[in-house]
Write a protein that holds these residues in place. Structure first.
Motif, PDB file in Angstrom:
ATOM      1  N   GLU A 148      11.375   2.994  -5.530  1.00  0.00           N
ATOM      2  CA  GLU A 148      12.594   3.657  -5.065  1.00  0.00           C
ATOM      3  C   GLU A 148      12.454   4.128  -3.616  1.00  0.00           C
ATOM      4  O   GLU A 148      13.386   4.011  -2.820  1.00  0.00           O
ATOM      5  CB  GLU A 148      12.925   4.843  -5.974  1.00  0.00           C
ATOM      6  CG  GLU A 148      13.397   4.443  -7.357  1.00  0.00           C
ATOM      7  CD  GLU A 148      13.844   5.639  -8.174  1.00  0.00           C
ATOM      8  OE1 GLU A 148      13.781   6.771  -7.649  1.00  0.00           O
ATOM      9  OE2 GLU A 148      14.249   5.430  -9.328  1.00  0.00           O
ATOM     10  N   GLY A 149      11.292   4.673  -3.279  1.00  0.00           N
ATOM     11  CA  GLY A 149      11.083   5.122  -1.913  1.00  0.00           C
ATOM     12  C   GLY A 149      11.086   3.978  -0.928  1.00  0.00           C
ATOM     13  O   GLY A 149      11.677   4.078   0.156  1.00  0.00           O
ATOM     14  N   GLN A 150      10.429   2.878  -1.285  1.00  0.00           N
ATOM     15  CA  GLN A 150      10.425   1.723  -0.393  1.00  0.00           C
ATOM     16  C   GLN A 150      11.829   1.159  -0.229  1.00  0.00           C
ATOM     17  O   GLN A 150      12.227   0.747   0.868  1.00  0.00           O
ATOM     18  CB  GLN A 150       9.474   0.643  -0.902  1.00  0.00           C
ATOM     19  CG  GLN A 150       9.247  -0.485   0.096  1.00  0.00           C
ATOM     20  CD  GLN A 150       8.609   0.009   1.390  1.00  0.00           C
ATOM     21  OE1 GLN A 150       7.594   0.694   1.361  1.00  0.00           O
ATOM     22  NE2 GLN A 150       9.212  -0.323   2.516  1.00  0.00           N
ATOM     23  N   ALA A 151      12.595   1.174  -1.314  1.00  0.00           N
ATOM     24  CA  ALA A 151      13.985   0.722  -1.217  1.00  0.00           C
ATOM     25  C   ALA A 151      14.777   1.614  -0.269  1.00  0.00           C
ATOM     26  O   ALA A 151      15.596   1.126   0.521  1.00  0.00           O
ATOM     27  CB  ALA A 151      14.633   0.718  -2.601  1.00  0.00           C
ATOM     28  N   ALA A 152      14.526   2.930  -0.331  1.00  0.00           N
ATOM     29  CA  ALA A 152      15.219   3.854   0.580  1.00  0.00           C
ATOM     30  C   ALA A 152      14.884   3.542   2.030  1.00  0.00           C
ATOM     31  O   ALA A 152      15.753   3.575   2.902  1.00  0.00           O
ATOM     32  CB  ALA A 152      14.854   5.300   0.234  1.00  0.00           C
ATOM     33  N   ALA A 183       6.504   0.457   8.324  1.00  0.00           N
ATOM     34  CA  ALA A 183       6.868   1.099   7.066  1.00  0.00           C
ATOM     35  C   ALA A 183       8.015   0.389   6.362  1.00  0.00           C
ATOM     36  O   ALA A 183       8.324   0.694   5.208  1.00  0.00           O
ATOM     37  CB  ALA A 183       7.253   2.557   7.319  1.00  0.00           C
ATOM     38  N   GLY A 184       8.678  -0.534   7.061  1.00  0.00           N
ATOM     39  CA  GLY A 184       9.769  -1.280   6.449  1.00  0.00           C
ATOM     40  C   GLY A 184      11.132  -0.656   6.590  1.00  0.00           C
ATOM     41  O   GLY A 184      12.040  -0.965   5.804  1.00  0.00           O
ATOM     42  N   ARG A 215       0.811  -1.214   0.000  1.00  0.00           N
ATOM     43  CA  ARG A 215       0.000   0.000   0.000  1.00  0.00           C
ATOM     44  C   ARG A 215       0.845   1.265   0.000  1.00  0.00           C
ATOM     45  O   ARG A 215       0.361   2.338  -0.335  1.00  0.00           O
ATOM     46  CB  ARG A 215      -0.952   0.007   1.214  1.00  0.00           C
ATOM     47  CG  ARG A 215      -1.951  -1.133   1.224  1.00  0.00           C
ATOM     48  CD  ARG A 215      -2.824  -1.155  -0.032  1.00  0.00           C
ATOM     49  NE  ARG A 215      -3.884  -2.145   0.072  1.00  0.00           N
ATOM     50  CZ  ARG A 215      -3.790  -3.412  -0.328  1.00  0.00           C
ATOM     51  NH1 ARG A 215      -2.650  -3.830  -0.884  1.00  0.00           N
ATOM     52  NH2 ARG A 215      -4.791  -4.245  -0.183  1.00  0.00           N
ATOM     53  N   GLN A 216       2.117   1.139   0.410  1.00  0.00           N
ATOM     54  CA  GLN A 216       3.041   2.269   0.272  1.00  0.00           C
ATOM     55  C   GLN A 216       3.641   2.295  -1.120  1.00  0.00           C
ATOM     56  O   GLN A 216       3.766   3.358  -1.736  1.00  0.00           O
ATOM     57  CB  GLN A 216       4.177   2.179   1.301  1.00  0.00           C
ATOM     58  CG  GLN A 216       3.767   2.503   2.705  1.00  0.00           C
ATOM     59  CD  GLN A 216       4.942   2.541   3.664  1.00  0.00           C
ATOM     60  OE1 GLN A 216       4.792   3.080   4.716  1.00  0.00           O
ATOM     61  NE2 GLN A 216       6.086   1.979   3.339  1.00  0.00           N
TER      62      GLN A 216
END
Length: 275
Positions: A26-30, A55-56, A16-17
């Motif tokens: 890219e944001g999730q990887a960050a 949020a991971g 969902r993010q």
């Protein structure tokens, strides 16, 4: 974790993010590659830990020297009755493992002091200050400001909460409060009490600040303090400017904690250091 090298369950957990244009792959990887130090696994640290793990954020450091008590449970939502007398850092580790097993948790079962703070802060990208005392709050501000490490400060009292962020060239906590109030002016929650849901609100704002900073997205609370009144359900924004004479971030700031001598109310007296 590296990039988005996640299994199907983890990808589903953060889906969902990831589908948000502002975050994406890219944001999730960050977030997965980021590290956050949470100081305090109590009322403020509990929601921050829960939402940062949710949020991971790939690596969480948790600092606390206390054990879980029954009186904590009405506000410290990551602990349960089964955790009574257990170190809070271990209870927090178990909570994260059950919620997001791919998140690495590093526990520091200690009270933060000036001998350890600089080295510990240096290991993380960002700090969430969920401490419950002025000594730790000022020490974290000083260490993080000198290290140029962003820090989100939170505080609660009865029905009231405060949040601000120190990031880069923004004014630091000492530009807002040069020193702590007298010892008898602000009783701790064991004496004055605290509305159970209040730390959840403030700690969640701190987690929001941390996630935005890690994503380099949005506007932070740098140079602003949010004052929350749960009784009136109101938020007030208090802007504050850099203090050019601040001993930590001003024009003639110290270079390290070694040059600082703290007063009884955690104000600063600078000391001459040998050449």
């Amino acid at each position: 974790m590296s990039g988005l090298d996640l299994d199907a369950a983890a990808l589903d957990r953060y889906s969902r993010q990831i589908i948000m244009d502002e975050i994406g792959v890219e944001g999730q990887a960050a977030l997965c590659e980021a590290s956050v130090l949470v100081v305090g696994a109590g009322g403020l640290g509990s929601p921050a830990i829960a939402y940062l793990a949710g949020a991971g954020v790939g690596r969480l450091g948790i600092v606390d020297d206390d054990v879980v008590e029954r009186s904590n449970l009405h506000r410290q939502v990551i602990h349960t009755e089964a955790d009574l007398d257990r170190p809070k850092v271990e209870s927090a580790r178990a909570f994260v493992a059950a919620r997001a097993p791919e998140v690495t948790v590093e526990t520091h079962e200690t009270r933060l002091d000036r001998d350890a703070v600089a080295a510990l802060v240096a290991e993380y990208d960002l700090v969430v200050d969920g401490s419950d005392n002025f000594a730790t709050r000022f020490l974290l501000n000083d260490a993080c400001t000198l290290a140029d490490t962003p820090v989100s400060h939170g505080a609660v009292y009865r029905f009231e909460g405060q949040v601000t962020t120190v990031d880069g060239g923004a004014p630091c906590y000492r530009c807002l409060f040069e020193e702590a109030p007298p010892a008898d002016a602000v009783p701790d929650c064991a004496t004055a009490g605290v509305l159970g849901v209040l730390p959840g609100t403030i700690g969640t704002i701190q987690a929001t600040e941390a996630i935005k900073l890690l994503l380099d997205y949005g506007e932070s609370l740098a140079g602003r303090m949010i004052a929350y009144d749960a009784e009136r359900l109101s938020f007030d924004e208090i802007p504050f400017a850099p203090n050019p004479d601040c001993p930590v971030c001003g024009a003639d700031a110290v270079d390290s904690l070694d040059e600082i001598s703290y007063t009884d109310r955690y104000g600063i007296e600078t000391t001459d250091t040998p050449c």
